[in-house]
Design a protein around this motif. Structure first.
Motif, PDB file in Angstrom:
ATOM      1  N   PHE A   1       4.522  -0.566   5.712  1.00 25.92           N
ATOM      2  CA  PHE A   1       4.610  -1.264   6.996  1.00 25.92           C
ATOM      3  C   PHE A   1       3.418  -0.935   7.884  1.00 25.92           C
ATOM      4  O   PHE A   1       2.789  -1.823   8.471  1.00 25.92           O
ATOM      5  CB  PHE A   1       5.919  -0.905   7.685  1.00 25.92           C
ATOM      6  CG  PHE A   1       6.041  -1.406   9.099  1.00 25.92           C
ATOM      7  CD1 PHE A   1       6.020  -2.760   9.374  1.00 25.92           C
ATOM      8  CD2 PHE A   1       6.182  -0.516  10.157  1.00 25.92           C
ATOM      9  CE1 PHE A   1       6.139  -3.232  10.686  1.00 25.92           C
ATOM     10  CE2 PHE A   1       6.308  -0.972  11.453  1.00 25.92           C
ATOM     11  CZ  PHE A   1       6.280  -2.330  11.730  1.00 25.92           C
ATOM     12  N   ASP A   2       3.091   0.333   8.008  1.00 22.73           N
ATOM     13  CA  ASP A   2       2.015   0.730   8.911  1.00 22.73           C
ATOM     14  C   ASP A   2       0.686   0.108   8.509  1.00 22.73           C
ATOM     15  O   ASP A   2      -0.075  -0.351   9.379  1.00 22.73           O
ATOM     16  CB  ASP A   2       1.893   2.259   8.926  1.00 22.73           C
ATOM     17  CG  ASP A   2       0.844   2.735   9.917  1.00 22.73           C
ATOM     18  OD1 ASP A   2       1.121   2.700  11.130  1.00 22.73           O
ATOM     19  OD2 ASP A   2      -0.254   3.132   9.479  1.00 22.73           O
ATOM     20  N   THR A   3       0.402   0.061   7.221  1.00 23.32           N
ATOM     21  CA  THR A   3      -0.858  -0.542   6.762  1.00 23.32           C
ATOM     22  C   THR A   3      -0.897  -2.028   7.104  1.00 23.32           C
ATOM     23  O   THR A   3      -1.919  -2.537   7.580  1.00 23.32           O
ATOM     24  CB  THR A   3      -1.022  -0.359   5.247  1.00 23.32           C
ATOM     25  OG1 THR A   3      -0.945   1.031   4.927  1.00 23.32           O
ATOM     26  CG2 THR A   3      -2.365  -0.902   4.784  1.00 23.32           C
TER      27      THR A   3
ATOM     28  N   ASP B   1       0.699   5.822   6.026  1.00 25.24           N
ATOM     29  CA  ASP B   1       1.400   5.454   4.797  1.00 25.24           C
ATOM     30  C   ASP B   1       1.129   6.444   3.672  1.00 25.24           C
ATOM     31  O   ASP B   1       2.002   6.690   2.830  1.00 25.24           O
ATOM     32  CB  ASP B   1       1.026   4.030   4.365  1.00 25.24           C
ATOM     33  CG  ASP B   1       1.919   2.982   5.015  1.00 25.24           C
ATOM     34  OD1 ASP B   1       3.065   3.319   5.353  1.00 25.24           O
ATOM     35  OD2 ASP B   1       1.482   1.832   5.181  1.00 25.24           O
ATOM     36  N   ARG B   2      -0.052   7.037   3.628  1.00 26.98           N
ATOM     37  CA  ARG B   2      -0.321   8.065   2.624  1.00 26.98           C
ATOM     38  C   ARG B   2       0.557   9.300   2.883  1.00 26.98           C
ATOM     39  O   ARG B   2       1.093   9.899   1.948  1.00 26.98           O
ATOM     40  CB  ARG B   2      -1.800   8.471   2.651  1.00 26.98           C
ATOM     41  CG  ARG B   2      -2.739   7.334   2.309  1.00 26.98           C
ATOM     42  CD  ARG B   2      -4.181   7.805   2.292  1.00 26.98           C
ATOM     43  NE  ARG B   2      -5.089   6.661   2.408  1.00 26.98           N
ATOM     44  CZ  ARG B   2      -6.390   6.721   2.212  1.00 26.98           C
ATOM     45  NH1 ARG B   2      -6.952   7.882   1.894  1.00 26.98           N
ATOM     46  NH2 ARG B   2      -7.149   5.638   2.344  1.00 26.98           N
ATOM     47  N   TRP B   3       0.681   9.653   4.155  1.00 23.10           N
ATOM     48  CA  TRP B   3       1.522  10.790   4.549  1.00 23.10           C
ATOM     49  C   TRP B   3       2.987  10.507   4.230  1.00 23.10           C
ATOM     50  O   TRP B   3       3.680  11.347   3.643  1.00 23.10           O
ATOM     51  CB  TRP B   3       1.332  11.038   6.044  1.00 23.10           C
ATOM     52  CG  TRP B   3       2.276  12.007   6.688  1.00 23.10           C
ATOM     53  CD1 TRP B   3       2.159  13.366   6.731  1.00 23.10           C
ATOM     54  CD2 TRP B   3       3.476  11.683   7.408  1.00 23.10           C
ATOM     55  NE1 TRP B   3       3.218  13.910   7.438  1.00 23.10           N
ATOM     56  CE2 TRP B   3       4.039  12.908   7.858  1.00 23.10           C
ATOM     57  CE3 TRP B   3       4.119  10.480   7.715  1.00 23.10           C
ATOM     58  CZ2 TRP B   3       5.225  12.957   8.595  1.00 23.10           C
ATOM     59  CZ3 TRP B   3       5.295  10.529   8.454  1.00 23.10           C
ATOM     60  CH2 TRP B   3       5.836  11.757   8.877  1.00 23.10           C
TER      61      TRP B   3
ATOM     62  N   PRO C   1       0.823  -1.205   0.000  1.00 17.08           N
ATOM     63  CA  PRO C   1       0.000   0.000   0.000  1.00 17.08           C
ATOM     64  C   PRO C   1       0.862   1.262   0.000  1.00 17.08           C
ATOM     65  O   PRO C   1       1.870   1.343   0.699  1.00 17.08           O
ATOM     66  CB  PRO C   1      -0.803  -0.113   1.307  1.00 17.08           C
ATOM     67  CG  PRO C   1      -0.756  -1.566   1.667  1.00 17.08           C
ATOM     68  CD  PRO C   1       0.577  -2.036   1.196  1.00 17.08           C
ATOM     69  N   GLY C   2       0.448   2.253  -0.786  1.00 20.74           N
ATOM     70  CA  GLY C   2       1.126   3.542  -0.794  1.00 20.74           C
ATOM     71  C   GLY C   2       1.985   3.811  -2.011  1.00 20.74           C
ATOM     72  O   GLY C   2       2.487   4.921  -2.178  1.00 20.74           O
TER      73      GLY C   2
END
Length: 342
Positions: A140-142, A283-285, A13-14
């Protein structure tokens, strides 16, 4: 100036958020034209491209996967691979190449930059969070969020049936996802590759949990191994020579727990759901900031570098730093979580 962009290796993701930020800032502030190379390193190797401009990246911030496609192609293993890439970059008038990938993609970019003078800037992505030089990798965060939500949901079914639930998560040779999601999800045992586990101790923790009238959740990274080495390592599908993982460790672990404790045990393997879907807000940030700083580096001609998160700052580090020993879980972090085991 024309800049090429590619996404290599496994998806996470991202990725689209990085591409979006690169194109938006590059086009708006620097007047850069972009070329999207498809399917990772296969794109520049074969000269296959797609248009990449502001309309092409609109609406992609929350979108999972990659609009450019990906593959695990290694151009350094291809006949005349370096020459073919050099020729295709010249053909498309590409003066810089932004590569978004994990350890294999970064290693290739580092060699192409250092040994062959190709103009590479890199962005680190992998749900495994094992790239050195950066506090956190994209995706990673997702993955941690997906695993934590699964653990939260499994607590109720574990209690309802008074059984052990083993949750196998990804991570490769490191236990970042297992440790972070296990601690966040209230797991009673967390097993990671960096700390070979004692099966007797695992069973003791499980038994202790049942004595407290609760059903245990065991989180195990897919690369975790028992201390006595009683489970054979097998090759990781799609990996290069020498790569290995503990195949089916979750199922094996549930069977051993049930055999040794007499308690019913079941396994949930999260697998690729950890890599799919919309990226988390973090993750978007992170992806957006990585993209903004990567296009700055390309514009300035600061090649052979990787953008990285240090604290709350985005910095540039030599690509060689990203190809060193993988970033493993600090034993002190694992020890902190031990108070909740059992």
């Amino acid at each position: 100036m024309r800049v090429g962009v590619l996404t290599g290796g496994r998806d996470c993701p991202g990725l689209n958020a990085v591409v979006r930020a690169v194109v938006r800032k590059g086009a708006q502030e620097y007047g850069i034209e972009f070329v999207g190379f498809v399917d990772g390193w296969r794109g520049p190797l074969e000269g296959e491209t797609v248009p990449l401009d502001i309309p092409a990246v609109r609406g992609t911030l929350p979108r999972g996967g990659t609009i450019l496609g990906s593959s695990r192609t290694d151009p350094l293993r291809q006949p005349d691979g370096v020459r073919r890439i050099r020729d295709n970059l010249a053909k498309h008038e590409v003066g810089a190449l932004i590569t978004i990938g994990g350890r294999d993609t970064l290693r290739t970019a580092a060699r192409l930059a250092a040994d062959h003078g190709l103009p590479c800037v890199a962005v680190p992505k992998t749900i495994d969070n094992d790239v050195p030089g950066t506090d956190c990798t994209l995706g990673f965060d997702t993955a941690v969020g997906v695993a934590t939500e699964a653990i939260d949901r499994l607590h109720t079914t574990a209690e309802s049936h008074k059984r052990v639930l083993v949750v196998e998560v990804m991570g490769g040779e490191t236990g970042w996802i297992a440790l972070r999601s296990g601690l966040a999800g209230g797991a009673n045992v967390v097993l990671i590759p960096e700390q070979p586990f004692d099966m007797d101790q695992v069973c003791a923790w499980v038994t202790s949990r049942f004595r407290a009238s609760y059903a245990p959740i065991v989180v195990v990274a897919d690369g975790a191994v028992p201390r006595d080495g009683s489970v054979a390592l097998g090759p990781r599908p799609g990996s290069g020579a020498g790569a290995a993982r503990l195949s089916g460790v979750g199922e094996w672990l549930a069977g051993e727990i049930e055999r040794r404790t007499g308690k019913e045990a079941r396994t949930t393997v999260l697998g690729h759901v950890q890599r799919g879907g919309s990226p988390s807000a973090f993750d978007r940030w992170l992806a957006t900031r990585f993209g903004l700083h990567a296009v700055d580096a390309a514009h300035e001609g600061d090649f052979g570098t990787m953008v990285a998160l240090r604290g709350t700052d985005i910095v540039r580090v030599p690509l060689a730093e990203a190809t060193g020993p993988l970033k493993s879980v600090d034993p002190r972090l694992y020890a902190e979580a031990g108070v909740f085991f059992g």
